[in-house]
Scaffold this active site. Structure first.
Site, PDB file in Angstrom:
ATOM      1  N   HIS A 258       7.610   8.865   2.344  1.00 40.25           N
ATOM      2  CA  HIS A 258       5.778   9.471   2.363  1.00 40.25           C
ATOM      3  C   HIS A 258       4.994   9.263   3.290  1.00 40.25           C
ATOM      4  O   HIS A 258       4.366  10.385   3.681  1.00 40.25           O
ATOM      5  CB  HIS A 258       5.413   8.489   0.612  1.00 40.25           C
ATOM      6  CG  HIS A 258       4.529   9.062   0.439  1.00 40.25           C
ATOM      7  ND1 HIS A 258       3.304   9.980   0.005  1.00 40.25           N
ATOM      8  CD2 HIS A 258       3.608   7.927   0.951  1.00 40.25           C
ATOM      9  CE1 HIS A 258       2.450  10.152   0.291  1.00 40.25           C
ATOM     10  NE2 HIS A 258       1.636   9.096   0.433  1.00 40.25           N
TER      11      HIS A 258
ATOM     12  N   HIS B 285      -0.729   4.135   5.490  1.00 47.16           N
ATOM     13  CA  HIS B 285      -2.261   3.942   4.626  1.00 47.16           C
ATOM     14  C   HIS B 285      -1.589   3.092   3.204  1.00 47.16           C
ATOM     15  O   HIS B 285      -2.509   2.403   2.418  1.00 47.16           O
ATOM     16  CB  HIS B 285      -2.331   5.540   4.166  1.00 47.16           C
ATOM     17  CG  HIS B 285      -1.231   5.719   3.421  1.00 47.16           C
ATOM     18  ND1 HIS B 285      -0.389   7.231   4.038  1.00 47.16           N
ATOM     19  CD2 HIS B 285      -1.591   6.236   2.409  1.00 47.16           C
ATOM     20  CE1 HIS B 285       0.372   7.185   2.851  1.00 47.16           C
ATOM     21  NE2 HIS B 285      -0.534   7.090   1.742  1.00 47.16           N
ATOM     22  N   ASP B 286      -0.122   2.943   2.929  1.00 48.49           N
ATOM     23  CA  ASP B 286      -0.168   2.258   1.958  1.00 48.49           C
ATOM     24  C   ASP B 286       0.174   0.684   1.864  1.00 48.49           C
ATOM     25  O   ASP B 286       0.475   0.370   1.066  1.00 48.49           O
ATOM     26  CB  ASP B 286       1.216   2.930   1.132  1.00 48.49           C
ATOM     27  CG  ASP B 286       0.382   4.624   0.256  1.00 48.49           C
ATOM     28  OD1 ASP B 286      -0.770   4.345  -0.270  1.00 48.49           O
ATOM     29  OD2 ASP B 286       1.100   5.120   0.135  1.00 48.49           O
TER      30      ASP B 286
ATOM     31  N   GLU C  61      -1.840  -1.601   0.308  1.00 47.94           N
ATOM     32  CA  GLU C  61      -1.971  -1.870  -1.312  1.00 47.94           C
ATOM     33  C   GLU C  61      -0.761  -1.836  -1.769  1.00 47.94           C
ATOM     34  O   GLU C  61      -0.406  -2.690  -3.059  1.00 47.94           O
ATOM     35  CB  GLU C  61      -1.967  -0.399  -1.345  1.00 47.94           C
ATOM     36  CG  GLU C  61      -2.250   0.027  -3.344  1.00 47.94           C
ATOM     37  CD  GLU C  61      -3.620   1.502  -3.428  1.00 47.94           C
ATOM     38  OE1 GLU C  61      -4.155   2.249  -3.041  1.00 47.94           O
ATOM     39  OE2 GLU C  61      -3.158   2.331  -4.370  1.00 47.94           O
ATOM     40  N   ASP C  62       0.743  -2.007  -1.296  1.00 47.08           N
ATOM     41  CA  ASP C  62       2.361  -1.520  -1.984  1.00 47.08           C
ATOM     42  C   ASP C  62       2.998  -2.351  -1.790  1.00 47.08           C
ATOM     43  O   ASP C  62       4.185  -2.473  -1.652  1.00 47.08           O
ATOM     44  CB  ASP C  62       2.927  -0.424  -1.804  1.00 47.08           C
ATOM     45  CG  ASP C  62       1.710   0.779  -2.717  1.00 47.08           C
ATOM     46  OD1 ASP C  62       0.840  -0.069  -3.793  1.00 47.08           O
ATOM     47  OD2 ASP C  62       1.821   1.876  -2.584  1.00 47.08           O
TER      48      ASP C  62
ATOM     49  N   ASP D 255      -2.913  12.888   2.180  1.00 47.38           N
ATOM     50  CA  ASP D 255      -1.932  11.502   0.746  1.00 47.38           C
ATOM     51  C   ASP D 255      -1.676  12.820   0.140  1.00 47.38           C
ATOM     52  O   ASP D 255      -0.988  12.517  -1.153  1.00 47.38           O
ATOM     53  CB  ASP D 255      -3.114  10.546   0.687  1.00 47.38           C
ATOM     54  CG  ASP D 255      -1.796   9.755   0.284  1.00 47.38           C
ATOM     55  OD1 ASP D 255      -0.651   9.355   0.098  1.00 47.38           O
ATOM     56  OD2 ASP D 255      -2.434   8.994  -0.724  1.00 47.38           O
TER      57      ASP D 255
HETATM   58 ZN    ZN Z   1       0.379   7.524  -0.156  1.00 43.75          ZN
END
Ligand code: ZN
Length: 185
Positions: free
Chosen positions: A36, A62-63, A66-67, A123
């Protein structure tokens, strides 16, 4: 791109791949998560014509805040304050509940930096594509349609940033809705 930039980009990809190494997407194929961010970064350069290194690095990362276990401070140490700041701008506050996080994305979209807007646009394009063609198995049609509607609200706050990407978003959204309307029949 000069050799130093190529090395930086690959170092960034290596870091992102390592952080997401145990994660899979929620689609039926359970594809590796890292596909992704790679797709987001690739779209940014190919379709968006963006060559700013920090922005492309932020797309790959980018994630991560957050993840994964990664913090903004980690990104600052490894990639500098500029990259870390862009990633922080596209990171939801996970202490808030989901509906509030979604509402805040709409509110904040017009206020974020140009680099963050570019990453967010790509995204959302990738996510609309996935929700239309390769959705999480547990999502019913209604949830998929509601997701597309929500991205449209977020993207309305990102407009005026990159014509090619905004055009591609519109096309991808229209096509996604078409696919889902057929799924309904
Ligand atoms: Zn994303």
């Amino acid at each position: 791109m000069d050799p130093k930039q190529t090395t930086t980009l690959l170092r960034t990809l290596h870091y992102a791949a390592n952080m997401h190494r145990d994660q899979r997407r929620k689609n039926a194929d359970a594809s590796p998560y890292i596909n992704h961010p790679i797709a987001v970064a690739e779209l940014l350069t190919r379709q968006g014509g963006v060559s700013d290194l920090a922005t492309v690095q932020a797309a790959l990362l980018h994630d991560t805040i957050e993840d994964t276990e990664t913090t903004r401070e980690d990104l600052e140490i490894h990639f500098g304050a500029e990259v870390a700041a862009i990633v922080a701008e596209v990171t939801d506050d996970k202490s808030l509940d989901k509906s509030e996080r979604k509402r805040l994305q709409i509110v904040h979209a017009p206020e974020i930096s140009e680099s963050a807007k570019l990453v967010k646009l790509c995204d959302k394009i990738c996510n609309v594509e996935d929700i239309a063609h390769n959705p999480p198995e547990s999502w019913n049609l209604e949830r998929r349609l509601a997701y597309l509607d929500w991205t449209e609200e977020v993207v309305s706050g990102l407009r005026g940033t990159n014509e090619a990407l905004e055009h591609l978003y519109d096309k991808t959204l229209a096509h996604g809705r078409q696919v889902l309307s057929k799924a309904d029949a």
